[in-house]
Structures are given as structure tokens and as C-alpha cells.
Design a protein around this motif. Structure first.
Motif, PDB file in Angstrom:
ATOM      1  N   ASP A   1      -9.188  -3.276   1.618  1.00 46.59           N
ATOM      2  CA  ASP A   1      -7.956  -3.464   0.959  1.00 46.59           C
ATOM      3  C   ASP A   1      -7.627  -1.828   0.563  1.00 46.59           C
ATOM      4  N   VAL A   2      -6.550  -1.288   0.763  1.00 44.10           N
ATOM      5  CA  VAL A   2      -6.392   0.163   0.232  1.00 44.10           C
ATOM      6  C   VAL A   2      -5.058   0.170  -0.762  1.00 44.10           C
ATOM      7  N   MET A   3      -5.499   0.917  -1.973  1.00 42.65           N
ATOM      8  CA  MET A   3      -4.184   0.804  -3.070  1.00 42.65           C
ATOM      9  C   MET A   3      -3.923   2.513  -2.892  1.00 42.65           C
ATOM     10  N   LEU A   4      -2.664   2.773  -3.222  1.00 44.68           N
ATOM     11  CA  LEU A   4      -2.109   4.168  -3.325  1.00 44.68           C
ATOM     12  C   LEU A   4      -2.187   4.586  -4.529  1.00 44.68           C
ATOM     13  N   LEU A   5      -2.311   5.627  -4.753  1.00 47.25           N
ATOM     14  CA  LEU A   5      -2.143   6.234  -6.241  1.00 47.25           C
ATOM     15  C   LEU A   5      -1.475   7.492  -6.330  1.00 47.25           C
ATOM     16  N   ARG A   6      -0.571   7.843  -7.069  1.00 42.39           N
ATOM     17  CA  ARG A   6       0.210   8.910  -7.703  1.00 42.39           C
ATOM     18  C   ARG A   6      -0.144   9.123  -8.996  1.00 42.39           C
ATOM     19  N   ASP A   7      -0.502  10.177  -9.426  1.00 45.21           N
ATOM     20  CA  ASP A   7      -0.678  10.870 -10.790  1.00 45.21           C
ATOM     21  C   ASP A   7      -1.371   9.341 -11.353  1.00 45.21           C
ATOM     22  N   GLY A   8      -2.415   9.011 -10.746  1.00 49.08           N
ATOM     23  CA  GLY A   8      -3.265   7.979 -11.564  1.00 49.08           C
ATOM     24  C   GLY A   8      -2.886   6.579 -11.630  1.00 49.08           C
ATOM     25  N   ALA A   9      -1.521   6.291 -10.918  1.00 51.62           N
ATOM     26  CA  ALA A   9      -0.667   5.141 -11.068  1.00 51.62           C
ATOM     27  C   ALA A   9      -0.156   4.569  -9.916  1.00 51.62           C
ATOM     28  N   LEU A  10      -0.537   3.145  -9.530  1.00 51.67           N
ATOM     29  CA  LEU A  10      -0.151   2.503  -8.336  1.00 51.67           C
ATOM     30  C   LEU A  10       1.012   3.007  -7.865  1.00 51.67           C
ATOM     31  N   THR A  11       1.452   3.200  -6.615  1.00 49.57           N
ATOM     32  CA  THR A  11       2.735   3.419  -6.044  1.00 49.57           C
ATOM     33  C   THR A  11       2.971   3.194  -4.722  1.00 49.57           C
ATOM     34  N   PRO A  12       4.350   2.878  -4.214  1.00 44.71           N
ATOM     35  CA  PRO A  12       4.397   2.930  -2.871  1.00 44.71           C
ATOM     36  C   PRO A  12       4.764   4.248  -2.191  1.00 44.71           C
ATOM     37  N   LEU A  13       4.805   4.351  -0.825  1.00 40.07           N
ATOM     38  CA  LEU A  13       5.054   5.767  -0.452  1.00 40.07           C
ATOM     39  C   LEU A  13       6.905   5.779  -0.386  1.00 40.07           C
ATOM     40  N   PRO A  14       7.304   6.874  -0.218  1.00 41.74           N
ATOM     41  CA  PRO A  14       8.678   7.084  -0.005  1.00 41.74           C
ATOM     42  C   PRO A  14       8.875   6.500   1.387  1.00 41.74           C
ATOM     43  N   LYS A  15      10.481   6.299   1.452  1.00 41.73           N
ATOM     44  CA  LYS A  15      10.845   5.778   2.428  1.00 41.73           C
ATOM     45  C   LYS A  15      10.452   6.551   3.818  1.00 41.73           C
ATOM     46  N   GLY A  16      10.452   5.774   4.972  1.00 40.34           N
ATOM     47  CA  GLY A  16       9.791   6.452   6.313  1.00 40.34           C
ATOM     48  C   GLY A  16       8.594   6.705   6.674  1.00 40.34           C
ATOM     49  N   TYR A  17       7.764   6.031   6.041  1.00 37.56           N
ATOM     50  CA  TYR A  17       6.404   6.030   6.419  1.00 37.56           C
ATOM     51  C   TYR A  17       5.945   4.707   6.855  1.00 37.56           C
ATOM     52  N   PRO A  18       4.952   4.719   7.788  1.00 40.89           N
ATOM     53  CA  PRO A  18       4.658   3.276   8.383  1.00 40.89           C
ATOM     54  C   PRO A  18       3.833   2.378   7.491  1.00 40.89           C
ATOM     55  N   TYR A  19       3.271   2.830   6.112  1.00 37.77           N
ATOM     56  CA  TYR A  19       2.550   2.239   5.614  1.00 37.77           C
ATOM     57  C   TYR A  19       3.147   2.208   3.809  1.00 37.77           C
ATOM     58  N   PHE A  20       2.634   1.266   3.052  1.00 39.65           N
ATOM     59  CA  PHE A  20       2.823   1.355   1.631  1.00 39.65           C
ATOM     60  C   PHE A  20       4.538   1.221   1.527  1.00 39.65           C
ATOM     61  N   GLN A  21       5.284   0.744   2.363  1.00 34.55           N
ATOM     62  CA  GLN A  21       6.680   0.479   1.856  1.00 34.55           C
ATOM     63  C   GLN A  21       7.044  -0.787   1.073  1.00 34.55           C
ATOM     64  N   GLY A  22       7.366  -0.410  -0.108  1.00 35.26           N
ATOM     65  CA  GLY A  22       7.789  -1.422  -1.064  1.00 35.26           C
ATOM     66  C   GLY A  22       6.703  -1.843  -1.863  1.00 35.26           C
ATOM     67  N   ILE A  23       5.460  -1.750  -1.620  1.00 35.47           N
ATOM     68  CA  ILE A  23       4.086  -2.349  -1.977  1.00 35.47           C
ATOM     69  C   ILE A  23       3.113  -1.099  -2.434  1.00 35.47           C
ATOM     70  N   ASP A  24       2.213  -1.172  -2.980  1.00 33.07           N
ATOM     71  CA  ASP A  24       1.138  -0.255  -3.371  1.00 33.07           C
ATOM     72  C   ASP A  24      -0.177  -0.784  -2.935  1.00 33.07           C
ATOM     73  N   GLU A  25      -0.288  -1.800  -2.216  1.00 30.40           N
ATOM     74  CA  GLU A  25      -1.652  -2.139  -1.499  1.00 30.40           C
ATOM     75  C   GLU A  25      -1.518  -2.670   0.040  1.00 30.40           C
ATOM     76  N   GLU A  26      -2.311  -1.888   0.709  1.00 28.23           N
ATOM     77  CA  GLU A  26      -2.289  -2.728   2.171  1.00 28.23           C
ATOM     78  C   GLU A  26      -3.536  -3.493   2.343  1.00 28.23           C
ATOM     79  N   CYS A  27      -3.476  -4.480   2.732  1.00 22.81           N
ATOM     80  CA  CYS A  27      -4.722  -5.461   2.820  1.00 22.81           C
ATOM     81  C   CYS A  27      -5.172  -5.746   4.081  1.00 22.81           C
ATOM     82  N   GLY A  28      -6.620  -5.800   4.236  1.00 24.64           N
ATOM     83  CA  GLY A  28      -7.049  -6.346   5.431  1.00 24.64           C
ATOM     84  C   GLY A  28      -7.017  -5.462   6.789  1.00 24.64           C
ATOM     85  N   LEU A  29      -7.334  -3.932   6.134  1.00 25.69           N
ATOM     86  CA  LEU A  29      -7.365  -2.949   7.269  1.00 25.69           C
ATOM     87  C   LEU A  29      -8.896  -2.945   7.923  1.00 25.69           C
ATOM     88  N   ASP A  30      -8.593  -2.667   9.271  1.00 26.66           N
ATOM     89  CA  ASP A  30     -10.093  -2.308   9.784  1.00 26.66           C
ATOM     90  C   ASP A  30      -9.936  -1.044   9.806  1.00 26.66           C
TER      91      ASP A  30
END
Length: 136
Positions: free
Chosen positions: A79-108
Motif C-alpha cells: 500500500d502506498v500513501m502520498l505525502l506533501r509537506d508531511g501530510a497525506l494528499t491526493p495528486l492534482p488532477k490529470g495523473y493516473p494515481y491518487f485522484q481524490g484519494i491519498d492511498e493506493e492499495c494492493g500494488l504489485d
């Protein structure tokens, strides 16, 4: 259809993938090596990229598979959590991951490499721009 064997990931292998991508990395193994470590993970890796974006990769307790799937304990998903300035965050629009969420689960491993490549290329100024336009 070709049968593929899951690629087990370790704290060291995930750390190396992140170092190869240019991140500063901290690695911590879990319960298997350190008795006092939390029970809910087998390892975790934290990384920060030059753009200030960070990833917190956690391999949960070993996944037990049915005998016909694989033998014993394997850890091929993280599972991968995204951090910006030490806080959980989604990515800006237009990226394939972390859209509206701050964690991607079950990644190989292949998906993890894609996430790492995506995050290391993020221009953090996009956050400011999308906050100004109301998109974030």
C-alpha cells in the motif's frame, strides 16, 4: 495464458527502487525482525523526492495464499500513501494515481514503479494552480 509467479518485495528491494528513482529513503522492517515493532506491517519504506513529494510504502502482514496459488507466506503487494509537506494528499488532477484519494492499495512491483515514476515527476506548483482555479 502464461502463469506468472508473484514477485515478492522486501524493504530492501522497495528501498532500492526508490533510490534508483532519486529519492532519499528510510527503511524499517516489521514484526518479523523487531519484536517491539507494530504487528500490522511486515515492512515500511518512506521516501522523499527532490520535488518535495513523499511516499510511504507499507507491506501489511504477510498474505496467506491457498496452496494452489502459492506456497507459504509471500509479500507481493504493498500500500502506498502520498505525502506533501508531511501530510497525506491526493495528486492534482490529470495523473493516473491518487485522484481524490491519498492511498493506493494492493500494488504489485510493476504498479509501484509506475506510481514512483509518476510522483517523482510532479511539479508541486500544480497544487497552487489547482487550488487557485478551484480544481483541487
Amino acid at each position: 495464458m502464461e502463469e506468472t509467479t508473484p514477485v515478492p518485495m522486501t524493504a530492501e528491494s522497495v528501498g532500492e527502487i526508490l533510490r534508483e528513482a532519486g529519492a532519499q529513503v528510510m527503511v524499517r522492517s516489521g514484526r518479523s525482525e523487531n519484536y517491539s515493532a507494530p504487528r500490522e506491517f511486515s515492512f515500511e519504506v518512506k521516501a522523499i523526492f527532490e520535488n518535495g513529494m513523499g511516499l510511504h510504502v507499507v507491506a501489511r502482514q504477510f498474505n496467506y495464499r491457498d496452496p494452489w496459488e502459492a506456497e507459504g507466506r509471500i509479500n507481493e503487494l504493498v500500500d502506498v500513501m502520498l505525502l506533501r509537506d508531511g501530510a497525506l494528499t491526493p495528486l492534482p488532477k490529470g495523473y493516473p494515481y491518487f485522484q481524490g484519494i491519498d492511498e493506493e492499495c494492493g500494488l504489485d512491483e510493476t504498479m509501484l514503479r509506475e506510481v514512483i515514476d509518476c510522483v517523482r515527476k510532479v511539479n508541486p506548483k500544480l497544487y497552487l494552480l489547482q487550488e487557485m482555479t478551484g480544481d483541487l
